[in-house]
Design a protein around this motif. Structure first.
Motif, mmCIF file in Angstrom:
data_model
loop_
_atom_site.group_PDB
_atom_site.id
_atom_site.type_symbol
_atom_site.label_atom_id
_atom_site.label_comp_id
_atom_site.label_asym_id
_atom_site.label_seq_id
_atom_site.Cartn_x
_atom_site.Cartn_y
_atom_site.Cartn_z
ATOM 1 N N GLY A 101 0.788 -1.221 0.000
ATOM 2 C CA GLY A 101 0.000 0.000 0.000
ATOM 3 C C GLY A 101 0.821 1.273 0.000
ATOM 4 N N VAL A 102 2.048 1.197 -0.526
ATOM 5 C CA VAL A 102 2.891 2.395 -0.580
ATOM 6 C C VAL A 102 2.462 3.232 -1.785
ATOM 7 C CG1 VAL A 102 5.239 3.272 -0.762
ATOM 8 C CG2 VAL A 102 4.804 1.124 0.455
ATOM 9 N N ILE A 103 2.066 4.454 -1.526
ATOM 10 C CA ILE A 103 1.622 5.288 -2.640
ATOM 11 C C ILE A 103 2.842 5.797 -3.406
ATOM 12 C CG2 ILE A 103 -0.513 5.947 -1.485
ATOM 13 C CD1 ILE A 103 0.763 8.602 -0.747
ATOM 14 N N THR A 104 2.610 6.099 -4.660
ATOM 15 C CA THR A 104 3.719 6.447 -5.553
ATOM 16 C C THR A 104 4.525 7.630 -5.034
ATOM 17 O OG1 THR A 104 2.498 5.571 -7.431
ATOM 18 C CG2 THR A 104 4.314 7.072 -7.914
ATOM 19 N N SER A 105 3.854 8.619 -4.501
ATOM 20 C CA SER A 105 4.547 9.815 -4.036
ATOM 21 C C SER A 105 5.427 9.544 -2.817
ATOM 22 C CB SER A 105 3.538 10.915 -3.707
ATOM 23 O OG SER A 105 2.646 10.485 -2.689
ATOM 24 N N SER A 106 5.271 8.405 -2.184
ATOM 25 C CA SER A 106 6.050 8.064 -0.991
ATOM 26 C C SER A 106 7.104 7.002 -1.239
ATOM 27 C CB SER A 106 5.119 7.582 0.132
ATOM 28 O OG SER A 106 4.240 8.610 0.529
ATOM 29 N N LEU A 107 7.224 6.547 -2.463
ATOM 30 C CA LEU A 107 8.121 5.431 -2.754
ATOM 31 C C LEU A 107 9.571 5.727 -2.397
ATOM 32 C CD1 LEU A 107 6.668 4.174 -6.133
ATOM 33 C CD2 LEU A 107 6.768 2.881 -4.006
ATOM 34 N N ARG A 108 9.972 6.974 -2.445
ATOM 35 C CA ARG A 108 11.375 7.319 -2.163
ATOM 36 C C ARG A 108 11.615 7.620 -0.678
ATOM 37 N NH1 ARG A 108 10.315 8.886 -7.328
ATOM 38 N NH2 ARG A 108 11.950 8.650 -8.885
ATOM 39 N N SER A 109 10.587 7.456 0.126
ATOM 40 C CA SER A 109 10.686 7.740 1.544
ATOM 41 C C SER A 109 10.823 6.451 2.352
ATOM 42 C CB SER A 109 9.440 8.494 2.008
ATOM 43 O OG SER A 109 9.435 8.617 3.412
ATOM 44 N N ALA A 110 11.849 6.389 3.165
ATOM 45 C CA ALA A 110 12.069 5.198 3.984
ATOM 46 C C ALA A 110 10.909 4.945 4.931
ATOM 47 C CB ALA A 110 13.370 5.337 4.767
ATOM 48 N N ALA A 111 10.274 6.012 5.374
ATOM 49 C CA ALA A 111 9.176 5.889 6.335
ATOM 50 C C ALA A 111 7.974 5.145 5.766
ATOM 51 C CB ALA A 111 8.754 7.267 6.819
ATOM 52 N N ALA A 112 7.905 5.042 4.442
ATOM 53 C CA ALA A 112 6.757 4.381 3.818
ATOM 54 C C ALA A 112 6.860 2.863 3.839
ATOM 55 C CB ALA A 112 6.616 4.869 2.380
ATOM 56 N N TYR A 113 8.009 2.346 4.184
ATOM 57 C CA TYR A 113 8.242 0.903 4.135
ATOM 58 C C TYR A 113 8.138 0.292 5.531
ATOM 59 C CZ TYR A 113 9.757 1.817 -0.592
ATOM 60 O OH TYR A 113 9.794 2.207 -1.912
ATOM 61 N N THR A 114 7.468 -0.835 5.609
ATOM 62 C CA THR A 114 7.217 -1.481 6.898
ATOM 63 C C THR A 114 8.318 -2.454 7.296
ATOM 64 O OG1 THR A 114 4.845 -1.346 6.451
ATOM 65 C CG2 THR A 114 5.549 -2.875 8.175
ATOM 66 N N TYR A 115 8.851 -3.140 6.312
ATOM 67 C CA TYR A 115 9.787 -4.226 6.595
ATOM 68 C C TYR A 115 11.182 -3.897 6.050
ATOM 69 C CZ TYR A 115 5.280 -6.466 7.162
ATOM 70 O OH TYR A 115 4.002 -6.767 7.553
ATOM 71 N N TRP A 116 12.186 -4.288 6.834
ATOM 72 C CA TRP A 116 13.572 -3.987 6.476
ATOM 73 C C TRP A 116 14.455 -5.196 6.710
ATOM 74 C CZ3 TRP A 116 15.269 0.681 4.518
ATOM 75 C CH2 TRP A 116 14.308 1.698 4.473
ATOM 76 N N GLY A 117 15.456 -5.334 5.834
ATOM 77 C CA GLY A 117 16.476 -6.333 6.049
ATOM 78 C C GLY A 117 17.565 -5.771 6.946
ATOM 79 N N GLN A 118 18.528 -6.610 7.258
ATOM 80 C CA GLN A 118 19.607 -6.204 8.142
ATOM 81 C C GLN A 118 20.723 -5.469 7.415
ATOM 82 O OE1 GLN A 118 20.772 -9.723 10.386
ATOM 83 N NE2 GLN A 118 19.280 -9.213 11.958
ATOM 84 N N GLY A 119 20.709 -5.510 6.113
ATOM 85 C CA GLY A 119 21.691 -4.765 5.342
ATOM 86 C C GLY A 119 22.856 -5.619 4.879
ATOM 87 N N THR A 120 23.445 -5.199 3.788
ATOM 88 C CA THR A 120 24.636 -5.863 3.270
ATOM 89 C C THR A 120 25.653 -4.784 2.889
ATOM 90 O OG1 THR A 120 25.453 -7.495 1.660
ATOM 91 C CG2 THR A 120 23.760 -5.985 0.876
ATOM 92 N N GLN A 121 26.888 -4.995 3.280
ATOM 93 C CA GLN A 121 27.925 -3.986 3.081
ATOM 94 C C GLN A 121 28.453 -4.041 1.650
ATOM 95 O OE1 GLN A 121 29.377 -1.635 5.342
ATOM 96 N NE2 GLN A 121 30.355 -0.893 3.468
ATOM 97 N N VAL A 122 28.518 -2.884 1.039
ATOM 98 C CA VAL A 122 29.157 -2.735 -0.262
ATOM 99 C C VAL A 122 30.300 -1.741 -0.087
ATOM 100 C CG1 VAL A 122 28.909 -1.916 -2.633
ATOM 101 C CG2 VAL A 122 27.073 -3.254 -1.569
ATOM 102 N N THR A 123 31.492 -2.174 -0.404
ATOM 103 C CA THR A 123 32.658 -1.315 -0.298
ATOM 104 C C THR A 123 33.290 -1.187 -1.682
ATOM 105 O OG1 THR A 123 33.064 -2.037 1.966
ATOM 106 C CG2 THR A 123 34.879 -0.944 0.817
ATOM 107 N N VAL A 124 33.432 0.052 -2.112
ATOM 108 C CA VAL A 124 34.010 0.309 -3.430
ATOM 109 C C VAL A 124 35.359 0.992 -3.233
ATOM 110 C CG1 VAL A 124 33.650 1.316 -5.701
ATOM 111 C CG2 VAL A 124 31.676 0.609 -4.330
ATOM 112 N N ALA A 125 36.399 0.292 -3.588
ATOM 113 C CA ALA A 125 37.753 0.822 -3.425
ATOM 114 C C ALA A 125 38.146 1.655 -4.639
ATOM 115 C CB ALA A 125 38.729 -0.321 -3.240
ATOM 116 N N SER A 126 38.862 2.732 -4.363
ATOM 117 C CA SER A 126 39.281 3.611 -5.463
ATOM 118 C C SER A 126 40.547 3.096 -6.136
ATOM 119 C CB SER A 126 39.502 5.024 -4.942
ATOM 120 O OG SER A 126 40.451 5.011 -3.899
#
Length: 126
Positions: A101-126
């Motif tokens: 039920g996330v409305i289009t105008s809120s898709l870019r807002s973290a607050a609109a999402y109910t469920y979250w994963g724990q995250g995965t690290q991405v490291t980009v070396a120069s």
């Protein structure tokens, strides 16, 4: 109980590619929104890409448009983030997020999402 499990993070060099996966269990988000946010050290969390999957519409931040591609496998209840030409400033923890039920105008807002994963690290070396 809904669970989002990210995978695919790692250490790459600038200009390399990487694909992240996020598998959802406990609920199908085929008719919901499911996407990616990231948080770099010392910075606020920011929107990366998402999809409103009932219509197959995808949305990207300006900074990744043209380099990143988000996609979904309905059968696996999984989304992917193909990241090309990665930059060192994109080093961050990447989080998968999902919601119904996330409305289009809120898709870019973290607050609109109910469920979250724990995250995965991405490291980009120069």
């Amino acid at each position: 109980q809904v669970h989002l499990a990210e995978s695919g993070g790692g250490l790459v060099k600038a200009g390399d590619s990487l694909t992240l996966s996020c598998a959802a269990s406990g609920q199908s988000f085929r008719r919901g929104a499911m996407g990616w946010f990231r948080q770099a050290p010392g910075k606020e969390q920011e929107f990366v890409a998402t999809g409103k999957w009932s219509g197959g519409h995808t949305y990207y931040s300006d900074s990744v448009k043209g380099r990143f591609t988000i996609s979904r496998d309905d059968a696996k209840n999984t989304i992917y983030l193909q990241m090309n030409n990665l930059k060192p400033e994109e080093t961050a923890v990447y989080y998968c997020a999902a919601g119904m039920g996330v409305i289009t105008s809120s898709l870019r807002s973290a607050a609109a999402y109910t469920y979250w994963g724990q995250g995965t690290q991405v490291t980009v070396a120069s």
